[in-house]
Design an enzyme around this catalytic site. Structure first.
Site, mmCIF file in Angstrom:
data_model
loop_
_atom_site.group_PDB
_atom_site.id
_atom_site.type_symbol
_atom_site.label_atom_id
_atom_site.label_comp_id
_atom_site.label_asym_id
_atom_site.label_seq_id
_atom_site.Cartn_x
_atom_site.Cartn_y
_atom_site.Cartn_z
ATOM 1 C CD GLN A 133 -2.582 -1.427 2.535
ATOM 2 O OE1 GLN A 133 -2.346 -0.720 3.516
ATOM 3 N NE2 GLN A 133 -3.452 -2.419 2.576
ATOM 4 C CG HIS B 187 -2.915 -1.269 7.827
ATOM 5 N ND1 HIS B 187 -3.460 -1.993 8.858
ATOM 6 C CD2 HIS B 187 -3.432 -1.815 6.695
ATOM 7 C CE1 HIS B 187 -4.258 -2.936 8.375
ATOM 8 N NE2 HIS B 187 -4.250 -2.844 7.054
ATOM 9 C CD GLU C 41 -14.630 2.278 13.787
ATOM 10 O OE1 GLU C 41 -13.997 3.317 14.071
ATOM 11 O OE2 GLU C 41 -14.772 1.320 14.570
ATOM 12 C CE1 TYR D 155 -13.577 9.104 17.195
ATOM 13 C CE2 TYR D 155 -11.401 9.758 17.956
ATOM 14 C CZ TYR D 155 -12.710 10.075 17.653
ATOM 15 O OH TYR D 155 -13.161 11.363 17.824
ATOM 16 C CE1 TYR E 210 -10.822 -9.371 4.760
ATOM 17 C CE2 TYR E 210 -9.038 -8.357 5.985
ATOM 18 C CZ TYR E 210 -10.085 -8.257 5.091
ATOM 19 O OH TYR E 210 -10.406 -7.053 4.560
#
Ligand code: HEC
Length: 476
Positions: free
Chosen positions: A185, A256, A349, A359, A370
Site C-alpha cells: 500500500q 496501513h 468506520e 476510537y 479475515y
C-alpha cells in the site's frame, strides 16, 4: 466413509439452497478447477459463478479476503456463522488451490474489468456530465486544486502530475522525493496545498518513506512521512521534512500507512498514520501508528494538542485507536474533522474526530479477522468513541469530502464517500452526528481511491483497476 461425511455435511446446505446437488462423482484426486467448482460450489455460487445463496465470483468483491491464501482458507475452513461450509474433509490442499485459481481467473476475466463509463448520471437532485480525464495514470492517490482549472495529482509509484484544464500534463514534476519505498500500500500518497498557498506556495506530500538508501527502495524499513516543498519551473524545491517518526518505529510492513491530509480553520495540518498492521500499537500513545496527528504547518506542535506534556506520549497525537484512516475532511460549517477508516473484515468506520479521544481499535470493533476469528468481543467500551456509522461487511471505505459549493445547494455539507471494494461513490446527509439519508451516486466502475470537490463544484474521482480520473460536472 468420505462420501458419508460429505452427505452429512452437505445435506442441510442442500436443503437451505433448495437445489439438488449430486454427491461426489469427481475422483478424489481430481485437479480441474472448473470441474471441482461445478461439483462442489455451483449449487450455491451459481453454475456460471454468478452467485446464488453464496456470493458471485464475477464482481471483484471478496468480502472475506481477496488474497488467494485467504480465499483458500475460506474454502478449507468455511466461514463461521454463514452457510459457507468448510471443505477440508472433501478437498485436499492442491484441489483447493486449483479451485481458487479458477474462481480468481474467472473474476479477473469478468466484464467489470472493462466497465463502460456513462456520459451522464442522474441522482436524486442533480444530473452530472461525466468526463474521463485520464486512463493512463496507474494508481492515482490524491489531488489538490490550485484553482478551478489547475490541480496536482499524486501517483503511487512516486510521480507528481500537474493537471491543466482537465488535461494531465505528460511531464511530471521533477526532483520529487526519491526515498519512497514502494510495494503493497506504500508509495507517494496524499497531496495538499497550504491554506495560504497564494502567499507562500507550500505544497504538502505524504509517502511511505524508506530508511537507509536513495532511490526506489524495495526492502527498506518504512513509515509514513510528511514533507512540504514548492514547485518552481517544474521542479520540486525547498523541501522540508515536517513529520518523521523515530527510526525505531519504522518496520518492513507495506500496509496501513493512512496518510490522508486535511487542514482546520486555524491552518493546522491533520494526517493519519495507520496501525502498520500491529493492531495493539494503536492504543499505545508512545507510538505514532494507529493515530491521527495534528501539527503546525512548519512541523512544530500546537501547544493545545491533547497529549502535550503527558509523559511518554507523542505530542503530535490528536486521536488514537484508529486502524487505517484513508479519508479525512474538514466540515465546511463547523470546522470539525471527520475521518473514514478501513476496518478488518467488517467494521469500516466513519468517525467525528475530537481532540484526545480513543476510537477503540482493536479493543472495540464491529469487524472480525479475515479467517472469521474474533478480534474483540466488544463493540463498545466506556471511554472509547463509537463510529458515526460502520460498514459491515466492509466496503473498503477510502476517501471522504464534504460538498461545499453554492452551485448545488441541496448537497451543501453532504459527505461524499468512496469505496474501493464496492467500487462506488455514496452521498451521506449528515445532521449533527447522525447520518439521516444515503444515496448511491455511481457504482461498478473501479476502485475509487479519492473523491474531491473542486473549487468550481465539480467532483473529481481517482480510480484504480481500471485506472481512471473522472470529473462529474453538475448540469443545470
Ligand atoms: C451450501 C452453500 C455453499 C456451498 C456449497 C459453497 N459455498 Fe461458498 N459461500 C456460501 C455462502 C453463503 C457464502 C457467504 C456469502 C456472503 O454472505 O457474503 C460463501 C462464501 C464463499 C467465499 C467468500 C467470498 C467472499 O466474498 O470473500 C468463497 C471464496 C467461497 N464461498 C468459495 C466456495 C467454493 C470454492 C466452494 C466449493 C468448493 C463453495 N464456496 C461452496 C455458500 C456456499
Amino acid at each position: 466413509m468420505a462420501v458419508l461425511k460429505y452427505i452429512k455435511l452437505t445435506l442441510p446446505m442442500m436443503l437451505a439452497s433448495l437445489t439438488f446437488y449430486a454427491p461426489a462423482s469427481v475422483s478424489a484426486d481430481e485437479l480441474d478447477g472448473a470441474k471441482i467448482y461445478q461439483q462442489h460450489c455451483a449449487s450455491c455460487h451459481g453454475e456460471k459463478l454468478e452467485g446464488g445463496i453464496g456470493s458471485s465470483f464475477l464482481n471483484h468483491i471478496w468480502n472475506y479476503g481477496s488474497h488467494p491464501q485467504l480465499i483458500g482458507m475460506n474454502i478449507k475452513f468455511g466461514i463461521p456463522n454463514l452457510e459457507m461450509p468448510g471443505f477440508k474433509e472433501i478437498l485436499n490442499d492442491e484441489q483447493i488451490g486449483t479451485v481458487v485459481a479458477y474462481i480468481v481467473e474467472q473474476d479477473a476475466k469478468s466484464e467489470l474489468a472493462a466497465p463502460k463509463v456513462p456520459d451522464h448520471i442522474k441522482t436524486e437532485h442533480y444530473n452530472f456530465k461525466v468526463d474521463i480525464l485520464a486512463d493512463n495514470i496507474p494508481s492515482p492517490w490524491g489531488i489538490a486544486f490550485i484553482d478551478a482549472n489547475k490541480a496536482l495529482i499524486t501517483e503511487q509509484s512516486g510521480k507528481l502530475y500537474l493537471m491543466l484544464n482537465g488535461v494531465v500534463q505528460k511531464d511530471v514534476i521533477k526532483d520529487t522525493p526519491n526515498d519512497i519505498a514502494l510495494g503493497g500500500q506504500g508509495g507517494l500518497l496524499d497531496v495538499a496545498l497550504d491554506p495560504d498557498y497564494g502567499d507562500n506556495g507550500w505544497i504538502y506530500l505524504s509517502y511511505s518513506h524508506g530508511l537507509g538508501a536513495d532511490g526506489i527502495l524495495s526492502k527498506a524499513k518504512v513509515m509514513t512521512r510528511v514533507v512540504r516543498g514548492r514547485i518552481r519551473d517544474g521542479h520540486w524545491v525547498d523541501q522540508q521534512v515536517i513529520f518523521q517518526a523515530d527510526e525505531k518505529f519504522y518496520s518492513k510492513s507495506r500496509g496501513h500507512f493512512g496518510s490522508r491530509f486535511t487542514f482546520d480553520e486555524k491552518g493546522r495540518l491533520y494526517f493519519s498514520v495507520g496501525d502498520r498492521r500491529v493492531p495493539k500499537q494503536a492504543q499505545d500513545l508512545s507510538r505514532p501508528n494507529g493515530k491521527i496527528h495534528r501539527i503546525n504547518k512548519d512541523g512544530t506542535i500546537p501547544e493545545d494538542n491533547p497529549f502535550v506534556g503527558r509523559p511518554g506520549a507523542l505530542p503530535s497525537i490528536f486521536t488514537y485507536g484508529n486502524r487505517n484512516p484513508q479519508g479525512m475532511a474538514t466540515h465546511p460549517e463547523t470546522g470539525d474533522i471527520w475521518s473514514a477508516e478501513h476496518g478488518p473484515m467488517g467494521g469500516d468506520e466513519l468517525n467525528h474526530i475530537r481532540a484526545g479521544k480513543n476510537y477503540g481499535w482493536p479493543e472495540i470493533t464491529y469487524g472480525v479477522n479475515y479467517n472469521g476469528t474474533i478480534i474483540s468481543e466488544f463493540t463498545a467500551k466506556a471511554g472509547m468513541e463509537q463510529p458515526i456509522i460502520h460498514w459491515t461487511p466492509s466496503i473498503a471505505v477510502a476517501d471522504i469530502d464534504f460538498y461545499n459549493n453554492a452551485i448545488l445547494p441541496k448537497w451543501q455539507n453532504n459527505l461524499l464517500v468512496s469505496s474501493l471494494k464496492y467500487r462506488d461513490l455514496r452521498r451521506l446527509v449528515i445532521e449533527g452526528d447522525k447520518v439521516t439519508h444515503r444515496e448511491m451516486i455511481l457504482k461498478g466502475l473501479g476502485r475509487i481511491r479519492s473523491v474531491t470537490v473542486s473549487p468550481s463544484g465539480a467532483i473529481y474521482l481517482l480510480l484504480e483497476d481500471p485506472s481512471l480520473i473522472l470529473r462529474l460536472t453538475p448540469e443545470s
